[in-house]
Design an enzyme around this catalytic site. Structure first.
Site, PDB file in Angstrom:
ATOM      1  N   ASP A   1      54.660  82.721  22.097  1.00  0.00           N
ATOM      2  CA  ASP A   1      54.029  82.566  23.416  1.00  0.00           C
ATOM      3  C   ASP A   1      54.879  83.200  24.510  1.00  0.00           C
ATOM      4  OD1 ASP A   1      51.844  81.309  22.395  1.00  0.00           O
ATOM      5  OD2 ASP A   1      51.950  79.565  23.715  1.00  0.00           O
TER       6      ASP A   1
ATOM      7  N   TYR B   1      56.459  70.867  11.737  1.00  0.00           N
ATOM      8  CA  TYR B   1      55.093  70.419  12.017  1.00  0.00           C
ATOM      9  C   TYR B   1      54.455  69.700  10.836  1.00  0.00           C
ATOM     10  CZ  TYR B   1      55.358  73.359  16.199  1.00  0.00           C
ATOM     11  OH  TYR B   1      55.729  73.916  17.392  1.00  0.00           O
TER      12      TYR B   1
ATOM     13  N   ASP C   1      68.094  80.002  20.572  1.00  0.00           N
ATOM     14  CA  ASP C   1      68.304  79.890  22.028  1.00  0.00           C
ATOM     15  C   ASP C   1      68.635  81.253  22.625  1.00  0.00           C
ATOM     16  OD1 ASP C   1      70.504  79.637  20.393  1.00  0.00           O
ATOM     17  OD2 ASP C   1      71.582  78.229  21.668  1.00  0.00           O
TER      18      ASP C   1
ATOM     19  N   ASP D   1      56.290  79.381  17.155  1.00  0.00           N
ATOM     20  CA  ASP D   1      55.270  78.892  18.077  1.00  0.00           C
ATOM     21  C   ASP D   1      55.721  79.165  19.518  1.00  0.00           C
ATOM     22  OD1 ASP D   1      53.142  77.586  19.194  1.00  0.00           O
ATOM     23  OD2 ASP D   1      53.707  75.582  18.514  1.00  0.00           O
TER      24      ASP D   1
ATOM     25  N   LYS E   1      68.688  78.559  13.599  1.00  0.00           N
ATOM     26  CA  LYS E   1      69.655  77.734  14.319  1.00  0.00           C
ATOM     27  C   LYS E   1      70.685  77.314  13.291  1.00  0.00           C
ATOM     28  CE  LYS E   1      70.803  75.600  18.189  1.00  0.00           C
ATOM     29  NZ  LYS E   1      71.486  76.343  19.245  1.00  0.00           N
TER      30      LYS E   1
END
Ligand code: NAD
Length: 368
Positions: free
Chosen positions: A256, A145, A228, A252, A196
């Protein structure tokens, strides 16, 4: 007597209603545990604009700077926001500004679904075990980000190329890893680090640094999981997780996803932590939900997210673990005794009573 200064920024919509209940509960802990909380109210959001023509009035920022932590409600009103320029709107001009001003690099999102609220969770009951209890720790100021270069360039012939860059340095990973290990020490002592590492250079560094930091916390069991698989395991077997440590973008998304397991936005607190100074850590504590204009001013909002945010503040900013635990167990007690605000009420549940914001807050404060 230890004294703690708190800036209470209730904001808009249901903010003032739920903040009132959180302060009520904090006052109850003060009485029981013998510390002093100096709580200073300050306007923010549309309350700030109405007061001083600014979503974050100077006086509010000043009060925050002089405080040990910020307890925040929520800001923004969908019918008023479009009437002013984007950069002056409450979420951008107040919320994002505060996050930046105080260097908040660690976001903590606990998701707790008590067994008695199984009906509010989208997962089948057999996947919920004895109840879901996960803490997602998300790095908040690095990664994709914020990494440079970050732009869209013209390739000619109507084609463009967008570039985002994922960047992490060793110190950035170390400091968020310490936050996660410390949080795990206070919980069930299990940490799953998400990365990852099979594809990303960042993932390899992340895994190396977290493993190294983990050596300083031998009592915490550390596992690594690819993001994943983490996303899949959250819905297949959420009870396997205690603390999940994630870089910014993965956090992020996964926070959620985890939040959806909690049943209602009205139950979910969050903490954003900045630097530590001695035994105190500057923090910003807020419910996961927004201003809920559809139910504002009607005594319908669930105050639990705000009350649990106050508990996080006592634990993570002031080290008042016993008082924080007392709030959390009072919340559990209120739920187990059958009190339900509208968002967690089901007419099919036996022996429950639908109550308003105030009664829920009173019940929790009384148990504390
Ligand atoms: P919202 O979270 O306010 O509401 C979504 C749904 O959840 C609504 O049905 C609401 O009634 C319900 N809900 C939320 N909190 C609840 C609670 N404590 N008890 C019971 N039900 C609850 O999201 P939205 O409607 O998308 O946004 C409304 C406003 O809030 C917008 O202006 C948005 O920009 C702002 N917002 C602010 C923040 C923040 O200050 N951190 C976060 C999200 C949204």
């Amino acid at each position: 007597m230890n004294t703690y200064n708190i800036a209470a920024l209730a904001g808009d919509g249901i903010g003032p209603e739920v903040m009132r209940e959180a302060v009520k509960v904090l006052r109850a802990t003060e009485k029981r545990f013998g510390f002093k909380l100096v709580i200073t109210d300050a306007p923010v959001g549309w309350a700030g604009i109405d007061f001083a023509k600014k979503a974050l009035p100077d006086i509010t920022l000043d009060i925050c700077k002089r405080s040990d932590s910020i307890l925040f409600g929520s800001v923004g009103l969908p019918d008023r926001d479009p009437t002013i320029p984007k950069e002056e709107r409450p979420e951008r001009a107040a919320l994002l500004r505060l996050r930046k001003e105080f260097g908040l690099f660690a976001n903590l999102r606990p998701v707790k679904l008590p067994k008695v609220l199984a009906h509010a969770c989208p997962l089948a009951r057999e996947r919920q075990g004895e109840g879901i209890d996960i803490l997602v720790v998300r790095e908040l100021t690095g990664g994709m980000y914020f990494g440079q270069p970050k732009h869209t360039e013209d390739l000619g012939g109507g084609q463009q190329r967008a570039i985002d860059t994922m960047v992490y340095t060793t110190p950035e990973i170390e400091r968020i890893a310490h936050v996660a290990f410390k949080a795990a020490q206070l919980r069930r002592k299990k940490l799953t680090s998400i990365d990852k590492a099979n594809v990303l250079e960042n993932g390899i560094l992340w895994r190396e640094v977290v493993t190294r930091v983990g050596k300083q916390y031998p009592e915490v069991q550390l596992d690594h999981m690819f993001v994943d698989n983490g996303a899949m395991q959250l819905v297949l077997k959420p009870t396997q997780f205690d603390v999940m440590l994630c870089e910014n973008m993965f956090g992020d998304i996964l926070s959620d996803e985890a939040a959806a397991l909690g049943g209602s936005l009205g139950m979910l607190p969050s903490a954003s932590l900045g630097a530590t100074n001695g035994s105190r850590t500057f923090g910003f504590y807020e419910p996961a939900g927004g201003t809920a204009p559809d139910i504002a001013g009607k005594d319908l909002a669930n105050p639990i997210a705000q009350i649990l945010s106050a508990a996080l503040m006592l634990r993570h900013s002031f080290g008042l673990n016993e008082a924080a635990a007392a709030i959390e167990s009072a919340v559990e007690h209120a739920i187990e005794s059958g009190l339900r605000t509208g968002d967690i009420f089901s007419p099919n549940e036996p022996n429950v009573r639908r109550v308003g914001t105030r009664v829920m807050g009173d019940a929790i404060a009384a148990v504390v």
